[in-house]
Design a protein around this motif. Structure first.
Motif, short mmCIF file in Angstrom:
data_model
loop_
_atom_site.label_atom_id
_atom_site.label_comp_id
_atom_site.label_asym_id
_atom_site.label_seq_id
_atom_site.Cartn_x
_atom_site.Cartn_y
_atom_site.Cartn_z
N VAL A 191 -9.84 3.56 -7.65
CA VAL A 191 -10.65 2.97 -7.04
C VAL A 191 -10.71 1.38 -7.01
O VAL A 191 -10.28 0.84 -7.88
CB VAL A 191 -12.16 3.42 -7.52
N SER A 192 -10.64 0.77 -5.82
CA SER A 192 -10.30 -0.76 -5.75
C SER A 192 -11.95 -1.10 -5.29
O SER A 192 -12.57 -0.97 -4.39
CB SER A 192 -9.50 -0.97 -4.63
N LEU A 193 -12.27 -2.17 -6.11
CA LEU A 193 -13.58 -3.01 -5.68
C LEU A 193 -13.23 -4.32 -5.31
O LEU A 193 -12.63 -5.02 -6.13
CB LEU A 193 -14.51 -3.06 -7.03
N VAL A 194 -13.22 -4.48 -4.29
CA VAL A 194 -12.79 -5.93 -3.46
C VAL A 194 -13.98 -7.12 -3.42
O VAL A 194 -15.16 -6.60 -3.09
CB VAL A 194 -12.37 -5.67 -1.96
N THR A 195 -13.62 -8.10 -4.07
CA THR A 195 -14.92 -9.05 -4.24
C THR A 195 -14.30 -10.22 -3.71
O THR A 195 -12.97 -10.23 -3.21
CB THR A 195 -15.33 -9.36 -5.66
N ASP A 196 -15.12 -11.40 -3.32
CA ASP A 196 -14.64 -12.69 -2.66
C ASP A 196 -14.20 -13.53 -3.47
O ASP A 196 -14.74 -13.79 -4.56
CB ASP A 196 -16.07 -12.99 -1.94
N PRO A 197 -12.90 -14.01 -3.01
CA PRO A 197 -12.43 -13.51 -1.85
C PRO A 197 -10.93 -12.80 -2.62
O PRO A 197 -10.67 -12.97 -3.69
CB PRO A 197 -11.47 -14.98 -1.53
N ASP A 211 -7.18 4.77 -3.62
CA ASP A 211 -7.72 5.87 -2.65
C ASP A 211 -9.15 5.64 -2.18
O ASP A 211 -9.45 6.01 -0.79
CB ASP A 211 -7.77 7.19 -3.67
N VAL A 212 -9.85 5.05 -2.92
CA VAL A 212 -11.09 4.68 -2.45
C VAL A 212 -11.48 3.27 -2.50
O VAL A 212 -11.08 2.47 -3.53
CB VAL A 212 -12.39 5.37 -2.97
N ILE A 213 -11.61 2.40 -1.50
CA ILE A 213 -11.79 0.77 -1.30
C ILE A 213 -13.22 0.56 -1.02
O ILE A 213 -13.85 0.87 0.07
CB ILE A 213 -11.05 0.26 -0.24
N LEU A 214 -14.00 -0.12 -2.00
CA LEU A 214 -15.21 -0.33 -2.15
C LEU A 214 -15.23 -2.08 -1.88
O LEU A 214 -14.40 -2.87 -2.42
CB LEU A 214 -16.04 -0.06 -3.33
N LEU A 248 -15.00 -3.08 7.57
CA LEU A 248 -15.45 -1.82 7.74
C LEU A 248 -15.51 -1.27 9.07
O LEU A 248 -14.78 -0.08 9.27
CB LEU A 248 -16.94 -1.70 7.36
N ALA A 249 -15.92 -2.07 10.06
CA ALA A 249 -15.76 -1.67 11.46
C ALA A 249 -14.40 -1.38 11.93
O ALA A 249 -14.28 -0.55 12.74
CB ALA A 249 -16.42 -2.69 12.07
N HIS A 250 -13.27 -2.14 11.30
CA HIS A 250 -11.92 -2.08 11.79
C HIS A 250 -11.10 -1.08 10.65
O HIS A 250 -9.90 -0.95 10.69
CB HIS A 250 -11.06 -3.29 11.63
N GLY A 251 -11.91 -0.24 9.90
CA GLY A 251 -11.22 1.04 9.26
C GLY A 251 -10.42 0.81 7.96
O GLY A 251 -9.92 1.59 7.72
N MET A 252 -10.65 -0.72 7.54
CA MET A 252 -9.71 -1.02 6.35
C MET A 252 -10.42 -0.50 4.75
O MET A 252 -9.67 -0.70 4.23
CB MET A 252 -9.43 -2.41 6.50
N VAL A 253 -11.91 -0.52 5.04
CA VAL A 253 -12.40 0.02 3.67
C VAL A 253 -13.37 1.11 4.06
O VAL A 253 -13.77 1.39 4.88
CB VAL A 253 -13.30 -1.33 3.20
N GLY A 345 -13.05 4.94 7.75
CA GLY A 345 -11.98 4.28 8.20
C GLY A 345 -10.52 5.08 7.91
O GLY A 345 -10.24 5.87 7.25
N ASP A 346 -9.63 4.82 8.87
CA ASP A 346 -8.29 5.26 8.82
C ASP A 346 -7.30 4.40 8.12
O ASP A 346 -6.13 4.66 8.04
CB ASP A 346 -7.79 5.62 10.43
N ARG A 347 -7.73 3.14 7.74
CA ARG A 347 -6.99 2.17 6.97
C ARG A 347 -5.77 1.55 7.99
O ARG A 347 -5.05 0.98 7.54
CB ARG A 347 -6.27 2.99 5.82
#
Length: 590
Positions: A191-197, A211-214, A248-253, A345-347
């Motif tokens: 699991v990846s937790l993406v924070t800024d930046p 596998d899962v990107i939050l 999110l809208a572009h399927g990356m997360v 998303g399809d990544r």
């Protein structure tokens, strides 16, 4: 008010903080203790302040569960690099300012009781840059995850690869990607937790290989930073470019998760992985598995065991199947499953709204639920959902979720309700035919149980792309066909008004489908249709799913795949030909 579902840990409560803190996003002053209580999220604008690696661990992990991991030794200054200052001086200053050896920490711990290995990055240390020490620490965390067979959680915050370590920093991208590949091979959740930046070499390696990107609200992620892009193309970027919401809208997360919900969300996925592994570890081996079903049922194939209702009027069945108020995939997810979390998303490029999916618990056991989402009674919502007609991104999203279910050894349940695949020019440009074909191939070899349910309208290849299964159920007023009755009438009768006649000729109702062996079980609905009693419809479906999954859960993967392939090989083939058993056609009609 900032939404949070977690208690403040003692370590977080003791964090030193100024009396007043200015929000970096809206510039409003926030009372310091309130800022800490809200997990450093502005109570006015919701802006998520940056956290140190230490603060991340304190907020995510159960108190007292942490054990530090030590990385392999790495070179101190491999290039003897000097810009305006020697690299050694920059390192010494960063260590003094942060109290850290480098830009990440790695530990073993627990999240709501679930074991996990965590690698957390700290932007304060030279911009969270990826150098040899950080690469070694992430690789060490992955090795520990592999050794203990527990999930890996990576918290990213970085400007990219560390320039002062030159090509050796670049190699850390390959090193960490290789470490995550080993976890893929072992079936261990990442699991990846993406924070800024999160930018550059980190975004292009372990941050996006999970596998899962939050991602936290407003956090930014990309390969090139916005200033570099604008300088390269000579244009201003659109508002919100590379933010969590854009991604999110572009399927990356998979999901944008406010900080107060992160512990619970992480625990959901860790729990699914833990339950899937426990179920798999307790399964019998292929050579000594006790099969709950006879190898050759004395009463014929599964379709012959179904109890079909009278055929009735085919066109009336079509009208029921298309009723806009019939329960949708998300309706069923909310009624069938506990703790359902949608994954997006399809990544690659998009998040198709016509396909939804995620993990949930059915009677305490994890399943991956994937389904077509038509949108219900609201016409605007139906348009937004493409009336349940998936784009290539939707089929790719479904494939990604099925692969994730297979990796974690979790059964797949699909809910089919679509007029067909999206017929638009954008879908064709995106490779619609290839996306459907790839799903058919994938599902034929998926090593976990697949149960498909036609809940409404099963239209053509767009339906079959979610329905290559070990067991196919259909609701009492569902239909499943190679083409819509209107389409068939227009082509063969040269008259769309002949749709009712075409519907009868196509044998698309549950009774005919059962006789042909295309479906195995017909699930009853409330007397006036599923749309008149969604709760009752879900309860009836739950009973059927429980029974089917109980049969399939303990079959070894090689038998699941073999029997699934034999099932589809038998359709349209004479009994006994090419190794197809004669009983595969018992009960079928011409």
């Amino acid at each position: 008010m900032v939404e949070t579902d977690q208690a403040i840990s003692p370590a977080v409560a003791r964090e030193p903080v100024a009396d007043w803190v200015r929000c970096a996003r809206c510039s409003e002053l926030v009372y310091g203790k309130r800022f800490v209580r809200s997990l450093r999220v502005c109570p006015d604008c919701g802006g998520h302040g940056r956290l140190t690696a230490r603060q991340r661990l304190d907020q995510l992990l159960d108190p007292g569960s942490e054990t530090p991991l030590e990385p392999a030794p790495t070179p101190y200054d491999p290039l003897d690099f000097v810009d305006s200052r020697p690299y050694r001086e920059r390192l010494a200053d960063a260590r003094a300012a942060t109290g850290m050896d480098d830009a990440a920490l790695a530990v073993r711990g627990r999240v709501e009781g679930h074991p996990v290995v965590v690698a957390a990055m700290d932007f304060r240390f030279l911009g969270g840059s990826l150098g040899c020490a950080v690469g070694a620490l992430v690789a060490r965390a992955a090795e520990e995850s592999l050794r203990t067979r527990v999930p890996l959680l990576i918290v990213t915050a970085s400007g990219g690869a560390r320039m002062q370590e030159g090509p050796l920093a670049l190699m850390q991208m390959a090193k960490t990607a290789q470490a995550l590949a080993e976890l893929d091979e072992a079936g261990i959740l990442v699991v990846s937790l993406v924070t800024d930046p999160t930018y550059g070499g980190v975004a292009a390696s372990f941050a996006t290989l999970a596998d899962v990107i939050l991602i936290e609200p407003g956090a930014r992620m990309g390969f090139a930073g916005p200033r570099v892009i604008e300088q390269t193309i000579g244009e201003r970027l659109p508002e919100g470019f590379q933010t969590a919401e854009f991604l999110l809208a572009h399927g990356m997360v998979d999901a944008v998760v406010p900080r107060g919900q992160l512990r619970r969300t992480a625990a959901h996925f860790l729990g699914v992985a833990r339950a899937g592994r426990a179920a798999a570890d307790g399964a019998p081996r292929p050579e000594d598995a006790a099969d709950p079903r006879p190898a050759d049922p004395p009463d014929g194939p599964a379709a012959a065991r179904a109890t079909p209702p009278p055929a009735g009027d085919a066109w009336e069945t079509v009208r029921f199947a298309r009723h806009p108020a019939r329960p949708s995939a998300l309706d069923y997810a909310g009624r069938l499953l506990e703790d359902f979390h949608e994954i997006h998303g399809d990544r690659l490029a998009a998040d198709c709204p016509a396909i939804v999916g995620g993990f949930g618990l059915l009677d305490g056991q994890p399943v991956m639920l994937i389904g077509h989402q038509k949108g219900g009674d609201d016409i605007d919502e139906r348009r937004r959902r493409h009336f349940g007609m998936a784009t290539p991104a939707g089929f790719r999203k479904a494939a990604r979720l099925m692969r994730l279910a297979a990796k974690l050894r979790v059964p797949v349940v699909t809910l089919v309700d679509t007029p067909g695949a999206n017929p638009g020019p954008d879908a064709e440009r995106g490779g619609q035919a290839v996306a459907i074909a790839e799903n058919l191939r994938l599902m034929s070899a998926l090593p976990v149980p697949i149960v498909s349910v036609v809940t409404g309208e099963g239209g053509s290849g767009g339906a079959l792309a979610l329905a290559v299964a070990d067991h196919v159920l259909i609701l009492e007023r569902g239909v499943y066909s190679v083409i819509s009755p209107e389409g068939c009438a227009a082509i063969l009768w040269k008259d769309p008004a002949a749709a009712p006649t075409a519907a009868a000729a196509l044998r698309l109702g549950p009774a005919e489908l059962s006789a042909l062996g295309v479906v195995d079980t017909i699930v009853p609905e409330p007397p006036d249709g599923a749309h008149t009693g969604p709760g009752e419809a879900a309860a009836l479906l739950r009973t059927a799913l429980r029974s089917v999954l109980a049969e399939l859960r303990h079959l070894p993967p090689d038998r699941l795949i073999r029997e699934r392939r034999n099932r589809y090989r038998a359709f349209g083939t004479a009994p006994g030909y090419g190794g197809v058993p004669a009983h595969a056609h018992e009960g079928a009609s011409s």
